[in-house]
Design an enzyme around this catalytic site. Structure first.
Site, PDB file in Angstrom:
ATOM      1  N   ASN A  10       0.864  -1.183   0.000  1.00 36.83           N
ATOM      2  CA  ASN A  10       0.000   0.000   0.000  1.00 36.83           C
ATOM      3  C   ASN A  10       0.894   1.225   0.000  1.00 36.83           C
ATOM      4  O   ASN A  10       1.545   1.523   0.997  1.00 36.83           O
ATOM      5  CB  ASN A  10      -0.890  -0.039   1.259  1.00 36.83           C
ATOM      6  CG  ASN A  10      -1.691   1.244   1.426  1.00 36.83           C
ATOM      7  OD1 ASN A  10      -1.777   2.063   0.520  1.00 36.83           O
ATOM      8  ND2 ASN A  10      -2.279   1.423   2.610  1.00 36.83           N
ATOM      9  N   LYS A  12       0.044   4.335  -0.174  1.00 36.51           N
ATOM     10  CA  LYS A  12      -0.557   5.523   0.459  1.00 36.51           C
ATOM     11  C   LYS A  12      -0.362   6.734  -0.471  1.00 36.51           C
ATOM     12  O   LYS A  12      -0.401   6.568  -1.683  1.00 36.51           O
ATOM     13  CB  LYS A  12       0.035   5.712   1.859  1.00 36.51           C
ATOM     14  CG  LYS A  12      -0.053   4.405   2.677  1.00 36.51           C
ATOM     15  CD  LYS A  12       0.212   4.558   4.125  1.00 36.51           C
ATOM     16  CE  LYS A  12       0.056   3.195   4.800  1.00 36.51           C
ATOM     17  NZ  LYS A  12       0.194   3.251   6.246  1.00 36.51           N
ATOM     18  N   HIS A  93      -9.337   1.067   5.302  1.00 38.00           N
ATOM     19  CA  HIS A  93      -8.013   1.255   5.905  1.00 38.00           C
ATOM     20  C   HIS A  93      -8.158   2.199   7.099  1.00 38.00           C
ATOM     21  O   HIS A  93      -8.951   3.139   7.072  1.00 38.00           O
ATOM     22  CB  HIS A  93      -7.034   1.827   4.867  1.00 38.00           C
ATOM     23  CG  HIS A  93      -5.622   1.795   5.356  1.00 38.00           C
ATOM     24  ND1 HIS A  93      -5.126   2.741   6.226  1.00 38.00           N
ATOM     25  CD2 HIS A  93      -4.627   0.903   5.149  1.00 38.00           C
ATOM     26  CE1 HIS A  93      -3.868   2.428   6.514  1.00 38.00           C
ATOM     27  NE2 HIS A  93      -3.537   1.319   5.881  1.00 38.00           N
ATOM     28  N   GLU A  95      -6.490   4.594   8.098  1.00 37.05           N
ATOM     29  CA  GLU A  95      -6.306   6.026   7.812  1.00 37.05           C
ATOM     30  C   GLU A  95      -7.585   6.624   7.228  1.00 37.05           C
ATOM     31  O   GLU A  95      -7.913   7.782   7.489  1.00 37.05           O
ATOM     32  CB  GLU A  95      -5.100   6.215   6.876  1.00 37.05           C
ATOM     33  CG  GLU A  95      -3.797   5.993   7.636  1.00 37.05           C
ATOM     34  CD  GLU A  95      -2.656   5.423   6.815  1.00 37.05           C
ATOM     35  OE1 GLU A  95      -2.688   5.521   5.578  1.00 37.05           O
ATOM     36  OE2 GLU A  95      -1.713   4.871   7.424  1.00 37.05           O
ATOM     37  N   GLU A 165      -4.774  -5.048  10.552  1.00 36.24           N
ATOM     38  CA  GLU A 165      -3.726  -4.051  10.750  1.00 36.24           C
ATOM     39  C   GLU A 165      -3.945  -3.346  12.082  1.00 36.24           C
ATOM     40  O   GLU A 165      -4.754  -2.410  12.166  1.00 36.24           O
ATOM     41  CB  GLU A 165      -3.760  -3.012   9.626  1.00 36.24           C
ATOM     42  CG  GLU A 165      -3.558  -3.580   8.247  1.00 36.24           C
ATOM     43  CD  GLU A 165      -3.030  -2.535   7.267  1.00 36.24           C
ATOM     44  OE1 GLU A 165      -1.940  -2.747   6.747  1.00 36.24           O
ATOM     45  OE2 GLU A 165      -3.697  -1.513   7.061  1.00 36.24           O
ATOM     46  N   GLY A 171       3.127   2.286  10.768  1.00 36.61           N
ATOM     47  CA  GLY A 171       4.059   3.404  10.639  1.00 36.61           C
ATOM     48  C   GLY A 171       4.821   3.713  11.912  1.00 36.61           C
ATOM     49  O   GLY A 171       5.454   4.766  12.021  1.00 36.61           O
ATOM     50  N   SER A 208       3.986  -2.178  10.118  1.00 37.54           N
ATOM     51  CA  SER A 208       5.452  -2.223  10.284  1.00 37.54           C
ATOM     52  C   SER A 208       6.068  -3.541   9.813  1.00 37.54           C
ATOM     53  O   SER A 208       7.012  -4.037  10.423  1.00 37.54           O
ATOM     54  CB  SER A 208       5.854  -1.919  11.733  1.00 37.54           C
ATOM     55  OG  SER A 208       5.498  -0.589  12.072  1.00 37.54           O
TER      56      SER A 208
HETATM   57  P1  13P Z   1       3.465   0.385   7.570  1.00 35.21           P
HETATM   58  O1  13P Z   1       3.974  -0.875   6.947  1.00 35.21           O
HETATM   59  O2  13P Z   1       4.183   1.620   7.076  1.00 35.21           O
HETATM   60  O3  13P Z   1       3.377   0.303   9.055  1.00 35.21           O
HETATM   61  O4  13P Z   1       1.943   0.583   7.033  1.00 35.21           O
HETATM   62  C1  13P Z   1       1.058  -0.465   7.140  1.00 35.21           C
HETATM   63  C2  13P Z   1      -0.187  -0.135   6.402  1.00 35.21           C
HETATM   64  O5  13P Z   1      -0.956   0.712   6.809  1.00 35.21           O
HETATM   65  C3  13P Z   1      -0.467  -0.867   5.149  1.00 35.21           C
HETATM   66  O6  13P Z   1      -1.773  -0.646   4.720  1.00 35.21           O
END
Ligand code: 13P
Length: 251
Positions: A10, A12, A93, A95, A165, A171, A208
């Site tokens: 992903n 983003k 997601h 976010e 997740e 992150g 992560s």
């Molecule tokens: P990270 O791997 O940067 O922690 O992000 C995970 C994520 O949100 C994938 O959708």
């Protein structure tokens, strides 16, 4: 049934269309197709056209969609607009839920709209740190799944993927331990099994994921792949994670 791995990146809000195209071309040179291995990247909407059809080994997904087919919804992208550009689409997601205030009902409408137009949704679920600390992880994930999956038709389950997740692991550099992930994954599998007995729906782990922890995470029986954020932005680190999946498949 043999093992299968879904390794997804992903991106983003990163990468222009030129950068996305170069990345997919470079990535395709870094791994060979293997039975049971599916690799996908989820670029921004603006790059979908640029990566279309570049290499059959690299599947393409979108990061979001709106649930209406068309209309006065400034800035939104509909399922028919994505058809032909993306095979998969992320829904729910964290976010999107946290920053853009998407409710479980919105997520469910998006998931059903994706299915209606032949897109394969990847439903993302996960708890916050306070929820984990209060012992509410399984409740939270259970509720998100029940609400997110409401109304899925019998023929649609084959097109569905779930991604767990934990929000505190996204992150932050702090991944769930394989045991923590496994506990939630087993719960998710149990719930899915009760809905569609005998059908193995892929359940990915995200949060992560890096080359260094991916082998151990992927080795968990309940984990069918990974949804990678930061480490998917770099060809070396993303292909190292893919190699770990391949290694386990050929072990
Ligand atoms: P990270 O791997 O940067 O922690 O992000 C995970 C994520 O949100 C994938 O959708």
């Amino acid at each position: 049934m043999g093992r299968e791995y879904f390794i997804a990146g992903n991106w983003k809000m990163f990468k222009t269309s030129t950068e996305s195209r170069e990345f997919v071309q470079a990535l395709a040179g870094q791994f060979t197709a293997a039975p049971g291995l599916t690799v996908a990247v989820f670029p921004p909407f603006t790059a979908l056209e640029a990566v279309r059809g570049l290499d059959p080994k690299v599947h393409i997904g979108a990061q979001n969609l709106f649930y209406e087919e068309n209309g006065a919804f400034t800035g939104e992208i509909s399922p028919p607009m994505l058809r032909g550009l993306a095979e998969y689409v992320l829904v729910g997601h964290s976010e999107r839920r946290q920053i853009f205030h998407e409710s479980d009902e919105d997520v469910n409408r998006k998931l059903l709209a994706a299915l209606r137009f032949g897109l394969k949704p990847v439903l993302c679920v996960g708890e916050t740190l306070p929820e984990r600390e209060a012992g509410r992880t399984l409740d939270k994930v259970h509720g998100q799944l029940e609400k997110g999956l409401a109304g899925v038709g019998d023929a649609d389950w084959a097109h569905l993927t779930v991604a767990y997740e934990p929000i505190w692991a996204i992150g932050t550099g702090r991944n769930a331990t394989p045991e923590q992930a496994d506990e939630v994954h087993r719960h998710i599998r149990g719930l899915l099994e009760s809905k569609v007995p005998g059908r193995r729906i892929p359940v990915l782990y995200g949060g992560s994921v890096k080359p260094e922890n991916s082998l151990e995470l992927l080795a968990q029986k309940s984990i069918s792949g990974v949804l990678v954020g930061g480490a998917s932005l770099n060809v070396e680190s993303f292909s190292a994670i893919i190699q770990n999946g391949s290694k386990l498949l050929s072990a």
